[in-house]
Design a protein around this motif. Structure first.
Motif, PDB file in Angstrom:
ATOM      1  N   GLY A 227       2.878   2.955  -8.388  1.00 11.15           N
ATOM      2  CA  GLY A 227       4.296   2.877  -8.718  1.00 11.15           C
ATOM      3  C   GLY A 227       5.059   1.967  -7.772  1.00 11.15           C
ATOM      4  N   ARG A 228       6.259   1.652  -8.142  1.00  7.98           N
ATOM      5  CA  ARG A 228       7.096   0.761  -7.338  1.00  7.98           C
ATOM      6  C   ARG A 228       7.652   1.516  -6.134  1.00  7.98           C
ATOM      7  N   VAL A 229       7.941   0.765  -5.092  1.00  9.69           N
ATOM      8  CA  VAL A 229       8.502   1.350  -3.883  1.00  9.69           C
ATOM      9  C   VAL A 229       9.916   0.828  -3.674  1.00  9.69           C
ATOM     10  N   ASN A 230      10.681   1.573  -2.924  1.00 10.16           N
ATOM     11  CA  ASN A 230      12.053   1.187  -2.612  1.00 10.16           C
ATOM     12  C   ASN A 230      12.036   0.153  -1.500  1.00 10.16           C
ATOM     13  N   LEU A 232      14.689  -1.303  -0.163  1.00  9.92           N
ATOM     14  CA  LEU A 232      15.931  -1.383   0.600  1.00  9.92           C
ATOM     15  C   LEU A 232      15.696  -1.163   2.090  1.00  9.92           C
ATOM     16  N   ARG A 233      14.824  -0.227   2.412  1.00 10.24           N
ATOM     17  CA  ARG A 233      14.579   0.057   3.827  1.00 10.24           C
ATOM     18  C   ARG A 233      13.977  -1.161   4.526  1.00 10.24           C
ATOM     19  N   LEU A 234      12.962  -1.760   3.898  1.00 14.52           N
ATOM     20  CA  LEU A 234      12.323  -2.926   4.511  1.00 14.52           C
ATOM     21  C   LEU A 234      13.295  -4.092   4.623  1.00 14.52           C
ATOM     22  N   VAL A 235      14.100  -4.314   3.586  1.00 14.85           N
ATOM     23  CA  VAL A 235      15.085  -5.391   3.637  1.00 14.85           C
ATOM     24  C   VAL A 235      16.098  -5.131   4.747  1.00 14.85           C
ATOM     25  N   GLY A 236      16.547  -3.882   4.880  1.00 13.48           N
ATOM     26  CA  GLY A 236      17.483  -3.555   5.944  1.00 13.48           C
ATOM     27  C   GLY A 236      16.905  -3.801   7.323  1.00 13.48           C
ATOM     28  N   ALA A 395       3.735 -10.361  -0.771  1.00 14.85           N
ATOM     29  CA  ALA A 395       4.498  -9.859  -1.916  1.00 14.85           C
ATOM     30  C   ALA A 395       5.806  -9.233  -1.489  1.00 14.85           C
ATOM     31  N   TYR A 396       5.833  -8.605  -0.322  1.00 17.64           N
ATOM     32  CA  TYR A 396       7.056  -7.963   0.154  1.00 17.64           C
ATOM     33  C   TYR A 396       7.913  -8.887   1.014  1.00 17.64           C
TER      34      TYR A 396
END
Length: 809
Positions: A227-230, A232-236, A395-396
């Motif tokens: 499944g997909r992961v959030n 936002l945390r990594l971007v922050g 990818a991230y």
């Protein structure tokens, strides 16, 4: 087959040859041949010092070819041995086998016969209950096909090139490797059998009561994505890292220029010199923007140049990679297509340390680098999971930020390395002194800039681990890959006698933290890792202890991989303690007692925060005084509003001083009164507390490893190689933490490569270490550390500076 021999029987020459050949076959991984050679020897009631090792080897051979009933039956007989060590080993091994194979039950009234028939049916009853333990039995091997070599000392396949120094001929990425690691394709040729016979002298070593075994748990054949992961945390975290990096670089430039100008004003006042050439250094902001832009856009080529120049980076073709891992060659393009990524350029580093990392400003300009050691030490499917992990980083989109950061980190680190090497070849005092100073400053700058990237380095690992599992459906292979990389890293340090510059300099990009890999990897041959990993994972202070670490706790990562395996109903590579399945990986809030212990552990740093809080409260009080016209406290506000903030800086220093004094006695207890009998390294780790504050005074002997000379004057690379693993050492000199920069009769780095006894305090944080008090070689050379004294002096100096700062308002 007898459990133990008749003491009156001695083997003839042929029997002894079979005994040695059988043990050699076991070490080479030819378990079927080992059983064929050892079973008749043990059935003939022979008496020889090698018999104990042969009996243990036969148990493990039965298990590895899938005859677990025979292995358990033999363990039952070995429990009747007159040798206490063999009895203990048999009892422990049998418990492990029964836990691994819940379908096998042992009748309570079972008694092992004195002279059993080896060909008789097993007396072990077999049932098939539902497997509720989560353990996945080893796959039964085809007797005609030998399992892959699995030496007990390392756990990974021994290859011809790993037994000799690296050479361009043997490690060229364009050559097909001279070995194969597929579990279904390893045969012993006549020449290999001859080589095994000539190496049979290994059996003269004392028997090891613990044998590490790779369970080789399988993979998912068809699986649903996780499944997909959030994001936002990594971007922050990425945004925070960029802002923090900008601020640190700008402040470094600003204070460096200001310090230079102030120094000129004070050193040559007779010339009337004034710092008016540039005025206030406001240009540091655009200079920082330019510097970060260059580091970002040119990161691929800068790092390419450094790796080619200093470490021998070479191109790696996809065909050459396929010689080591056909699965990777087939699937790498598919991985990239799934996430709309171009195929990265590949490279190989000629080092036996297993490494893998990627760098570049955008995915279209990215290079993925692996080491020769990784290609040789990992199996086909394990290499594929490592490359899938690197695809996850692409990818991230965390690679561009990390590449920019690593470029800036590499600038002072490269200066540190080159200056240290240059200074070692100079005999003139002024040259060596200059090299020592530059080396210390550049290494300090490296550690400072490295701090900026620690948070993103930890966070991005969870995302890429998940991607590696999602792309391959093989969490078990990725588990083995991480553990084998840790083992290979520890072996590299032991073989070289010091830490490779590449391992330390590129740590932020690699899949494992350096200290973490060395600590866990060096313990692998001597003790089961699951209890130690579980101890790490369930530590309630885990979040706080990893603040200064480049990677998350390895136990936490491996347990997540186990959960992925359970999610797909796969057999699991690691056998976690039973409490693991009942405890959540999400830690509960700390109790009051735990908070008190944590506050005491971090008292100097919490003291700084407490002092700052008091300063803010006093400034608010001064603001109230301004409104009420109370001039006696007005200065508290004006000090803050004017930007001087001397009260803030002074109270922070005083808070640090008080915190250091409060923690001093619990952190450094009297060592001679509490010193107990020496314990092994695994025992120390198992008995360690959850915080470094809970220490154990110890005295351990081993060989001191690390860099020598100027490159280690800050004691940054000191390891004690004991008989059961590598332990990090923290040492100071009689002149304090930086005292080794001055002439000393005996520095810790001068004792490198000597047999040394270390007395100090063993601590367990995110990784274990010893705060050394005394280092004493067998030749009588001594280096003493003065941690408590210098902690007291640091507290005193900080308090005086804090008071003077406030009084000079």
């Amino acid at each position: 087959m007898t459990a133990f021999p008749d003491s009156s029987s001695h083997p003839n020459a042929q029997t002894l040859a079979n005994l040695k050949a059988g043990l050699a076959a076991f070490k080479q991984g030819n378990y079927s041949e080992a059983i064929a050679l050892l079973s008749p020897v043990l059935a003939n009631s022979t008496d020889h010092p090698l018999l104990t090792k042969a009996q243990m080897g036969l148990v493990l051979a039965y298990e590895r070819v899938g005859e677990s009933g025979q292995a358990i039956e033999l363990c039952q007989r070995l429990q009747q041995s007159p040798e206490p060590q063999l009895q203990a080993w048999a009892t422990q091994t049998m418990a492990t086998l029964l836990k691994r194979h819940p379908e096998i039950t042992v009748p309570s009234d079972h008694a092992a016969p004195t002279e059993p028939d080896p060909s008789a049916a097993s007396t072990v009853a077999v049932t098939t209950p539902e497997n509720v333990t989560g353990f996945i039995p080893l796959e039964a091997a085809n007797p005609a096909i030998a399992a892959p070599p699995e030496p007990a000392a390392t756990g990974f396949v021994t290859t011809p090139s790993s037994e000799q120094p690296f050479s361009s001929a043997s490690a060229s990425p364009d050559r097909t490797p001279r070995f194969t690691k597929s579990p279904q394709s390893r045969f012993l040729s006549p020449s290999e059998e001859s080589a095994a016979a000539t190496r049979a002298d290994f059996v003269e070593e004392s028997p090891s009561l613990y044998q590490p075994i790779w369970r080789l748990a399988g993979r998912a054949q068809q699986w649903k994505p996780l499944g997909r992961v959030n994001m936002l945390r990594l971007v922050g975290v990425e945004v925070f890292t960029i802002v923090a990096l900008f601020w640190v670089i700008e402040q470094l430039l600003h204070h460096t220029v200001s310090l230079y100008g102030n120094s000129l004003n004070r050193v040559i006042p007779m010339l009337g010199f004034r710092w008016v050439l540039w005025g206030p250094p406001h240009w540091t902001v655009p200079m920082t923007i330019v510097l970060l832009s260059i580091a970002f856009l040119a990161s691929r080529w800068i790092l390419d140049g450094l790796l080619v120049w200093l470490y021998g980076l070479k191109p790696l073709s996809l065909d050459a990679l396929g010689g080591y891992s056909p699965e990777t060659a087939r699937s790498l393009q598919r991985f990239c297509r799934q996430h709309k990524l171009p195929l990265p350029t590949l490279g190989v580093l000629p080092t036996q340390a297993p490494l893998a990392f990627s760098y570049g400003p955008v995915p279209w300009l990215t290079r993925t680098v692996v080491s020769q050691g990784l290609l040789e030490q990992l199996s086909d499917e394990e290499i594929a999971t490592v490359f899938a992990n690197e695809v996850g980083h692409l990818a991230y989109w965390d690679v561009p930020v990390m590449s920019m950061l690593v470029v800036l980190v590499q600038l002072p680190y490269t200066l540190y390395r080159l200056t240290a090497d240059w200074g070692e070849h100079k005999s003139v005092a002024i040259s060596r002194a200059s090299a020592t100073l530059i080396t210390a400053l550049s290494y300090g700058l490296f550690r400072l800039l490295r701090w900026v990237g620690l948070w993103i380095s930890r966070q991005r690992v969870y995302y890429s681990d998940r991607m590696a599992v999602d792309l391959t459906g093989n969490p078990n292979a990725y588990t083995r890959a991480l553990l084998k990389m840790a083992i290979g890293t520890a072996q590299e340090v032991q073989q070289q006698g010091k830490t490779n510059y590449l391992l330390e300099g590129m740590e932020l990009l690699t899949p494992l933290g350096l200290r973490q890999a060395i600590s866990i990897g060096s313990l692998h041959p001597y003790t089961p890792l699951e209890p130690l990993l579980e101890q790490e994972r369930t530590n309630p202070y885990q979040t706080w202890l990893t603040i200064n670490q480049s990677h998350p706790i390895l136990g936490d990562r491996l347990y997540l991989l186990t959960l992925y395996a359970r999610h797909w109903r796969l057999k699991e590579e690691l056998v976690w303690p039973e409490t693991s399945s009942k405890s959540s990986r999400f830690k509960r809030a700390l109790t009051g007692q735990q908070w008190r212990a944590l506050l005491l552990q971090g008292a100097p740093f919490f003291g700084i925060a407490f002092g700052a809080a008091i300063a803010v409260a006093l400034s608010l009080l001064g603001r109230i005084g301004l409104q009420l016209g109370q001039e006696s406290i007005l200065w508290l506000y004006t000090d803050w509003a004017s930007g001087n903030r001397t009260v803030l800086r002074g109270l922070m220093l005083i808070g640090f001083s008080l915190g250091t004094v409060i923690r001093l006695n619990p952190f450094f207890p009297e060592i001679q009164r509490r010193l107990t009998n020496p314990k092994s390294y695994p025992e120390l780790q198992q008995q360690a507390g959850n915080l470094p504050l809970v220490n154990q005074p110890v005295s351990l002997s081993g060989r001191l490893l690390g860099r020598s000379g100027i490159s280690n004057y800050l004691n940054q690379d000191l390891w004690l190689q004991t008989q059961t693993g590598l332990i990090k050492l923290h040492c100071t000199s009689r002149l304090g933490p930086f005292g080794n920069l001055f002439p000393q009769p005996s520095r810790p780095c001068d004792l490198v490569n000597h047999d040394t006894t270390v007395t100090g305090w063993f601590r367990q944080g995110a990784t274990p270490w010893i705060d050394g008090e005394t280092l004493r070689t067998t030749g009588g050379r001594v280096s003493r550390s003065y941690h408590p004294i210098w902690s007291t002096l640091a507290a005193t100096i900080a308090a005086l500076l804090g008071i003077l700062t406030i009084l000079n308002f």
